[in-house]
Design a protein around this motif. Sequence first.
Motif, PDB file in Angstrom:
ATOM      1  N   ASP A 228      43.859  29.127  18.334  1.00 56.59           N
ATOM      2  CA  ASP A 228      44.186  27.875  19.002  1.00 56.59           C
ATOM      3  C   ASP A 228      44.589  27.781  20.577  1.00 56.59           C
ATOM      4  O   ASP A 228      45.398  28.917  20.732  1.00 56.59           O
ATOM      5  N   THR A 229      43.783  27.315  21.224  1.00 52.68           N
ATOM      6  CA  THR A 229      43.858  27.250  22.726  1.00 52.68           C
ATOM      7  C   THR A 229      44.152  25.737  23.175  1.00 52.68           C
ATOM      8  O   THR A 229      44.061  24.792  22.556  1.00 52.68           O
ATOM      9  N   SER A 230      44.437  25.628  24.372  1.00 53.23           N
ATOM     10  CA  SER A 230      44.864  24.430  24.920  1.00 53.23           C
ATOM     11  C   SER A 230      43.534  23.623  25.621  1.00 53.23           C
ATOM     12  O   SER A 230      43.644  22.655  25.779  1.00 53.23           O
ATOM     13  N   GLY A 231      42.495  24.766  25.850  1.00 49.69           N
ATOM     14  CA  GLY A 231      41.280  24.003  26.407  1.00 49.69           C
ATOM     15  C   GLY A 231      40.066  24.827  26.131  1.00 49.69           C
ATOM     16  O   GLY A 231      40.073  25.655  25.249  1.00 49.69           O
ATOM     17  N   VAL A 232      39.001  24.147  26.630  1.00 49.22           N
ATOM     18  CA  VAL A 232      37.622  24.946  26.173  1.00 49.22           C
ATOM     19  C   VAL A 232      37.385  26.043  27.404  1.00 49.22           C
ATOM     20  O   VAL A 232      37.885  25.727  28.360  1.00 49.22           O
ATOM     21  N   PRO A 233      36.266  26.700  27.194  1.00 49.55           N
ATOM     22  CA  PRO A 233      35.689  27.314  25.845  1.00 49.55           C
ATOM     23  C   PRO A 233      36.626  27.594  24.745  1.00 49.55           C
ATOM     24  O   PRO A 233      37.617  28.318  24.889  1.00 49.55           O
ATOM     25  N   GLU A 234      36.405  27.173  23.542  1.00 47.06           N
ATOM     26  CA  GLU A 234      36.746  27.518  22.220  1.00 47.06           C
ATOM     27  C   GLU A 234      36.649  29.003  22.044  1.00 47.06           C
ATOM     28  O   GLU A 234      35.658  29.272  22.530  1.00 47.06           O
ATOM     29  N   LYS A 235      37.558  29.666  21.288  1.00 45.80           N
ATOM     30  CA  LYS A 235      37.338  31.061  21.231  1.00 45.80           C
ATOM     31  C   LYS A 235      37.387  31.501  19.806  1.00 45.80           C
ATOM     32  O   LYS A 235      38.068  30.550  18.901  1.00 45.80           O
ATOM     33  N   ALA A 236      37.115  32.598  19.187  1.00 45.11           N
ATOM     34  CA  ALA A 236      37.384  33.212  17.972  1.00 45.11           C
ATOM     35  C   ALA A 236      37.771  34.625  18.240  1.00 45.11           C
ATOM     36  O   ALA A 236      37.390  35.466  19.390  1.00 45.11           O
ATOM     37  N   ALA A 237      38.543  35.307  17.439  1.00 50.16           N
ATOM     38  CA  ALA A 237      38.962  36.440  17.608  1.00 50.16           C
ATOM     39  C   ALA A 237      38.297  37.453  16.520  1.00 50.16           C
ATOM     40  O   ALA A 237      38.281  37.021  15.191  1.00 50.16           O
TER      41      ALA A 237
END
Length: 518
Positions: A228-237
């Motif tokens: 869960d992030t506030s903006g793009v780019p979206e991420k995965a861990a």
Amino acid sequence: MKFLPLLLLTAALSLRAATVPPPPGVVIHHSPASSGLYIGSPSLCVAPDGSYLASHDYFGPKSAEFGAGRGRLYRSSDKGKTWRHVTDFDGFFWTGLFAHRGKLFLMGTDKHHGNVVIRRSTDSGKTWSNPVVLADGQWHTAPMPVIEHGGRVWRAVEDAHTGKKWGARYRARVMSAPADSDLLDPANWTISSALARDPAWNGGDFHAWLEGNAVAGPEGMLDILRVDTSGVPEKAAIVRISEDGKTAAFDPDTDLVEFPGGSKKFTIRKDPTGPGYWTLASIVPERHIGAGRPASIRNTLALLFSTDLRSWETRCILLCHPDVAKHGFQYVDWQFEGDDMIAACRTAWDDAEGGAHNNHDANFLTFHRWKDFRSLSREDDVAMPEFIPDVHETANLVIRGGPFEIAKLESGAKAFSNRNYGWQDVPSELSGASFTRLPGGVKPAIEVTAKHATVVRIATATGQKGVDVGGWKREPAEFSYTDAGRSTVEVFSRPLAAGEKVHLPGGNWTGPILIFSE
């Protein structure tokens, strides 16, 4: 005569139902927003007898999600063309179907943040064992993949034992058991060490990780989680799991990867016919960047591919709708079937009662098939329909854009279309005026045209980032709404000449609320 109003209402709803286009795909189940039961946790599996099984749970104000979750099971015997309800389950939440060595299993929790439980069927889902608790306490998950690798079966979960705050409480873990063991015996399961997220990761924009995927990758056994992030780019861990399933490790400098749709739940599966990995994800298309937090944008479903689980390519846009507030394709669970991909989707869409409560609180469970999916490309994208603006006219104004609703401004009135917050302390000089009720957290695009020379008033929360009120005059009036922080909105105005247009300033969570007289 006393039955006439009911008959008229029924006739009106039937007429509306006949004119409202159904959602894409095949409808498995519909639960209108008025029921207070929203469709969650779709899961899909091909049974040993060749039939398809789909399941979901209910969440929402009328559900029992915090006591004893409730779920439903459906079967299709004609490759997804039609579906019938099979049975209901109690103690069923965030639960997914999987097949293993000729048997079917259901694995999830028994309630919202409940015990991890498992059920088994030996007759292709006709009957089921009683649930067995594999791990007690407070756990979080979704219908995530269960895979066999290295002589063990693997499934990602998160414990929620530490604290009460969403996101901060979730620690990444993986459960595994010998592949040839009795999966209903808790003694056969190993649970990895727990990893908590650090809010300093990703440059300080790392609010949660959750809904991990067990994946056998080029680097060994992995748990790939939504971030869960506030903006793009979206991420995965990418969390690395030891071969014995006991140890989890993560390096924020190397194990965070760009992943379109990574702030929503996704399911990753390895291609059984060759190298590479596939997923379906609710991406944020360019036209909707800035329309809200990435996790709140769910109106575009895409097919993604990767050869190494670290670099992801958007192959094709499969489903989309121009509205982000009340339309969503999300939490999609899917399976390979030869050259086809079949899927069950939690869908927020229009219905005879006015549609879903919001894009998150879905009112449909739908089934989809994409033929020859490996050959799809961006040339096969479904067309994004043009946005049809809302239009409202008063004696002095033409209000165009959206999404918005027209409502009466007064203390106690509902403030946002997708939240139950209410207005409070509305000044007497504004009480009774009309206002544009917005979906909170969704960036609206509203244009106001003056029919005659007039003064336009808006209200917004200047304490929130993203709003620019340059060119607007601060008025002395202010009021608030009933979120946890009792956020204050301030009133601004500007004059408009006859025929003059103005785009309302937006970008923050509250949005530009237009206040006007009819």
